[in-house]
Enzyme design. Sequence first.
Site, PDB file in Angstrom:
ATOM      1  CB  ALA A  30       6.802   2.592   3.156  1.00  0.00           C
ATOM      2  CG  LEU A  31       1.756   0.197  -0.291  1.00  0.00           C
ATOM      3  CD1 LEU A  31       0.419  -0.100  -0.314  1.00  0.00           C
ATOM      4  CD2 LEU A  31       2.767  -1.283  -0.164  1.00  0.00           C
ATOM      5  N   GLY A  34       6.974  -0.241  -7.497  1.00  0.00           N
ATOM      6  CA  GLY A  34       7.337  -1.724  -7.373  1.00  0.00           C
ATOM      7  C   GLY A  34       6.186  -2.529  -6.952  1.00  0.00           C
ATOM      8  CG  HIS A  35       4.914  -2.464  -2.080  1.00  0.00           C
ATOM      9  ND1 HIS A  35       5.838  -0.915  -2.045  1.00  0.00           N
ATOM     10  CD2 HIS A  35       5.725  -2.973  -1.658  1.00  0.00           C
ATOM     11  CE1 HIS A  35       6.498  -1.353  -0.664  1.00  0.00           C
ATOM     12  NE2 HIS A  35       6.519  -3.265  -0.616  1.00  0.00           N
ATOM     13  CD  GLN A  59       9.504  -9.263   7.670  1.00  0.00           C
ATOM     14  OE1 GLN A  59       9.154  -9.508   7.499  1.00  0.00           O
ATOM     15  NE2 GLN A  59      11.180  -8.516   6.789  1.00  0.00           N
ATOM     16  CG  MET A 183      11.114   2.016  -8.271  1.00  0.00           C
ATOM     17  SD  MET A 183      10.102   1.970  -8.497  1.00  0.00           S
ATOM     18  CE  MET A 183       9.753   3.167 -10.345  1.00  0.00           C
TER      19      MET A 183
HETATM   20  O1  PAF Z   1       9.647  -8.231   1.538  1.00  0.00           O
HETATM   21  C1  PAF Z   1       8.324  -8.085   2.815  1.00  0.00           C
HETATM   22  O2  PAF Z   1       8.497  -6.656   2.536  1.00  0.00           O
HETATM   23  C2  PAF Z   1       8.311  -8.728   3.996  1.00  0.00           C
HETATM   24  O3  PAF Z   1       9.595  -9.129   4.190  1.00  0.00           O
HETATM   25  C3  PAF Z   1       7.130  -9.552   3.598  1.00  0.00           C
HETATM   26  C4  PAF Z   1       7.190 -10.316   2.504  1.00  0.00           C
HETATM   27  C5  PAF Z   1       6.165  -8.298   3.193  1.00  0.00           C
HETATM   28  C6  PAF Z   1       7.101 -10.104   5.303  1.00  0.00           C
HETATM   29  O4  PAF Z   1       6.895  -9.367   6.200  1.00  0.00           O
END
Ligand code: PAF
Length: 283
Positions: A30-31, A34-35, A59, A183
Amino acid sequence: MKVFTLASELKSIQQENPTQKIAFIPTMGALHQGHLSLVRASQQEDCLTVVSIFVNPLQFKNPLDLDKYPRTLDADLQELANVGTDIVFTPTVEEMYPPQVENVVVDLGSLDEKFEGAFRPGHFHGVVQVVYRLFKYVQPQVVYFGEKDLQQCLVIEQLIQQVFPTIQMRRIATMRESSGLAMSSRNVRLSDEGRKTAPALYQSLLQIIENRKSLCSAVATETERLTQLGFDVEYLSCVSLPYLDDVPCDFFASIIDDSPRPKCAVLVAASLDGVRLIDNQVF
Ligand code: PAF
């Protein structure tokens, strides 16, 4: 741009590029810009850039959040190709969590129990496990993380210090919309009205820093203002780095401007329209 799904395919990176620095940017897809700013930063260092896209179930506390997490792989790959990414790693859950790989143990003190850790128990455990596995597979020399997730950066810095001491960590400043809103993949879920209100979060961070000599009253005023605007504030706090200890109310009143002091940050998490937003400002 090559796209790999198996960890074993990543071995060819080191073999084929023995002299080039490998930069790694882990993502959950879902870029947004920011990415992409992390990819651009890695290219300025003339690195071979590896990006992972993996929505890490470990997570997420709530399976509904995991299901709801946006998955936009085709668009993400297009964006990554456009900015000149070298390799994308898109593993399956089975590839990331084979039964024979043990979990890593990292001493985080109480870093994983505060703020995001308190509101999302187990979250940082999941982040540490997946990032540990990704670092082992990719074997990067440099890694890039966005400062928007400041607590995550501090947790990863502990993982690096304790388990991967040769990796260099680069924290990249938060990308903001012209309104100041940080973002985030979640911003698309805000209503039109919510989008107009959401920049107030960043304004509150700046107000608290501006009025830091009366820290506790500044925090109380901004919490009240955000609540009046319709935010459900989970936390709004001024802390010292790197352990996120609370800064006492009179701390800034008692020090002379520009005298040496620990780096501090104001952290916020608040929901608006049912969308949970986080932001921070280091100063
Ligand atoms: O920041 C994120 O998108 C996630 O926590 C990461 C670092 C990719 C780990 O799944």
